[in-house]
Design an enzyme around this catalytic site. Structure first.
Site, PDB file in Angstrom:
ATOM      1  CE  LYS A 110      -4.688   0.517   0.319  1.00 50.76           C
ATOM      2  NZ  LYS A 110      -5.567  -0.576   1.775  1.00 50.76           N
ATOM      3  CE  LYS A 153      -6.583  -1.559   7.625  1.00 52.72           C
ATOM      4  NZ  LYS A 153      -7.104   0.307   7.027  1.00 52.72           N
ATOM      5  N   GLY A 202      -3.573  -3.807   6.639  1.00 54.44           N
ATOM      6  CA  GLY A 202      -2.618  -3.560   7.174  1.00 54.44           C
ATOM      7  C   GLY A 202      -2.896  -1.949   8.013  1.00 54.44           C
ATOM      8  CG  ASP A 253     -10.030  -0.300   5.686  1.00 45.59           C
ATOM      9  OD1 ASP A 253     -10.187  -0.230   6.986  1.00 45.59           O
ATOM     10  OD2 ASP A 253      -8.868  -0.023   5.515  1.00 45.59           O
ATOM     11  CG  ASP A 297      -7.306   2.532   1.154  1.00 46.46           C
ATOM     12  OD1 ASP A 297      -8.523   3.056   0.908  1.00 46.46           O
ATOM     13  OD2 ASP A 297      -7.029   2.189   2.157  1.00 46.46           O
ATOM     14  CD  GLU A 348      -8.651  -0.716   1.515  1.00 46.23           C
ATOM     15  OE1 GLU A 348      -8.298  -1.359   0.923  1.00 46.23           O
ATOM     16  OE2 GLU A 348      -8.125  -0.747   2.751  1.00 46.23           O
ATOM     17  CB  SER A 405      -1.241   0.061   1.176  1.00 41.60           C
ATOM     18  OG  SER A 405      -1.354   1.034   1.372  1.00 41.60           O
ATOM     19  CE  LYS A 449      -3.831   4.357   2.397  1.00 44.08           C
ATOM     20  NZ  LYS A 449      -5.416   3.646   3.229  1.00 44.08           N
TER      21      LYS A 449
HETATM   22  O1  OSB Z   1      -6.751   2.469   4.597  1.00 43.49           O
HETATM   23  O2  OSB Z   1      -5.888   0.231   4.716  1.00 43.49           O
HETATM   24  C1  OSB Z   1      -5.618   1.780   5.161  1.00 43.49           C
HETATM   25  C2  OSB Z   1      -2.641   2.420   7.127  1.00 43.49           C
HETATM   26  C3  OSB Z   1      -2.137   3.147   8.141  1.00 43.49           C
HETATM   27  C4  OSB Z   1      -4.350   3.579   8.178  1.00 43.49           C
HETATM   28  C5  OSB Z   1      -4.975   2.881   6.711  1.00 43.49           C
HETATM   29  C6  OSB Z   1      -4.785   2.373   6.152  1.00 43.49           C
HETATM   30  C7  OSB Z   1      -3.562   1.719   5.872  1.00 43.49           C
HETATM   31  C8  OSB Z   1      -2.482   0.952   4.874  1.00 43.49           C
HETATM   32  C9  OSB Z   1      -1.390   0.714   4.725  1.00 43.49           C
HETATM   33  O3  OSB Z   1      -3.603   1.222   3.341  1.00 43.49           O
HETATM   34  C10 OSB Z   1      -1.235  -0.668   5.252  1.00 43.49           C
HETATM   35  C11 OSB Z   1       0.057  -1.516   5.306  1.00 43.49           C
HETATM   36  O4  OSB Z   1       1.123  -1.806   4.781  1.00 43.49           O
HETATM   37  O5  OSB Z   1      -0.326  -1.900   6.974  1.00 43.49           O
HETATM   38 MG    MG Z   2      -7.567   0.798   3.517  1.00 39.98          MG
END
Ligand code: OSB
Ligand code: MG
Length: 362
Positions: A155, A255, A283, A231, A182, A206, A130, A157
């Site tokens: 992924k 999660k 994550g 999520d 995401d 997402e 991500s 953002k």
């Molecule tokens: O929305 O998935 C998310 C990290 C912190 C808070 C929210 C998210 C994320 C990530 C990182 O997308 C995922 C990772 O590499 O741990």
């Molecule tokens: Mg997310």
């Protein structure tokens, strides 16, 4: 009688992680250690700022010392603990951290791996990455680098204004790579922009809308062919049921912290298998302790999609466990030792902590 030691430590991130809700340069980590006849650990996926959810490290510590510690004095069984903790509303992440510590403890008492206890069958899991919001050239070079390293899925953002052009550019540069985006709820007021992403053959989109907006997600899903993945909206198996009933999304990001622990996670995994809903593991930039739990849960066969679980060195120069998670051919090995199967580097954790609290149970 045992001691619970809670550690607060800051670990710099190698690359700033920017999402629609803010930018993060440091992980403010909260760890729970059980120290008695055996040692056991859990990580709270909270951070110092409540940007992803209302919980933060301060509320986590408060809820722990005010309510959960007493329950811990009554039972060390993870299922019993989490069922007693239900009377306290919300605060899933801290409940999950304590529950993890108890799963680790119980598995170690039985001389078993947690993987075995939850019925995991895979020895290794597929790794995705991500990537936060970055200046375009940096983003493209990080994607190239990630593909070279073997990540099985990228992924990105997104947020309003950093969305269609970015995906278009990435598709032009890299073609048909496994790609998702995401939004972390950022399109609540611009849902029409989300629809404009439909033509880029993303694996999923997402959490485009706000966490409570099941109806909005359902309307959007009807107008798009790209699956929506939820999520932040999913806090329990009931939410997964709601998602399915309303067609508010077609994929689940699990999660463990967000849903209040492994017990609830197992219910969601069963539900997704029974209803043929694809599920993958998200994550929260965890250290090796929380990461171990994420890797272990993905040893269950229901996890057919690569998750956001990357190796330790994608995040930190130095992880808090003795043998950090590494990636080989885009996969990460599932810990098979007793409990969560990782050995925390206590000296490093002690030396790096800016606060440390000691509690006694029983
Ligand atoms: O929305 O998935 C998310 C990290 C912190 C808070 C929210 C998210 C994320 C990530 C990182 O997308 C995922 C990772 O590499 O741990
Ligand atoms: Mg997310």
């Amino acid at each position: 009688m045992a001691e619970i030691i809670v550690y607060n430590l800051k670990i710099p991130l190698k690359v700033p992680f920017e999402t629609s809700f803010g930018v993060q340069n440091v992980r403010d980590v909260l760890l729970f250690r059980y120290s008695g006849d055996l040692e056991a650990w859990g990580e709270s996926v909270t951070d110092s700022y409540p940007g992803y959810s209302y919980e933060d490290n301060g509320t986590a510590l408060y809820i722990f010392r005010t309510y959960l510690l007493e329950i811990l004095g009554e039972t060390e069984d993870p299922i019993e603990f989490i069922s007693r903790a239900r009377k306290i509303k919300g605060h899933s992440m801290v409940k999950s951290a304590v529950e993890t510590m108890l799963w680790d403890l119980q598995a170690k008492r039985k001389g078993k791996s947690l993987k075995e206890i939850i019925g995991g069958s895979k020895d290794k899991i597929d790794s995705g990455i991500s990537i936060g919001i970055l200046p375009m050239e940096k983003l493209l070079s990080m994607i190239r680098n990630s593909l070279d390293k073997g990540y099985k899925r990228i992924k990105l953002k997104v947020k309003p204004g950093w969305d269609i052009d970015v995906v278009k550019r990435v598709r032009e540069e890299f073609g048909d790579i496994p790609l998702t985006v995401d939004a972390n709820q950022a399109f609540e007021r611009n849902p029409e922009r989300v629809k404009m992403l439909d033509r880029y053959e993303l694996l999923m989109i997402e959490q485009p809308l706000s966490e409570r907006n099941f109806l909005g997600h359902s309307k959007l899903q009807r107008e798009m062919s790209t699956p929506i993945c939820l999520d932040e909206s999913i806090h329990s198996v009931d939410d997964a049921e709601r998602m399915l009933e309303m067609d508010a999304g077609r994929i689940i990001n699990l999660k463990i912290g967000r849903v209040g622990g492994l017990s609830e996670s197992l219910k969601i995994i069963d539900f997704s298998r029974e209803n043929k809903i694809p599920i993958w593991c998200g994550g929260m930039l965890e250290t090796g302790i929380g990461r171990a739990l994420n890797v272990i849960v993905q040893s269950r066969k229901e996890f057919a999609l690569p998750g956001d679980t990357s190796p330790s060195d994608r995040y930190f120069e130095r992880d808090v466990i003795k043998r950090p998670f590494i990636m080989e051919n885009g996969t990460i090995a599932v810990p098979s030792g007793n409990g969560i199967g990782v050995e925390p580097d206590i000296e490093f954790i002690e030396a790096s902590s800016y606060s440390r609290y000691v509690f006694k149970t029983g």
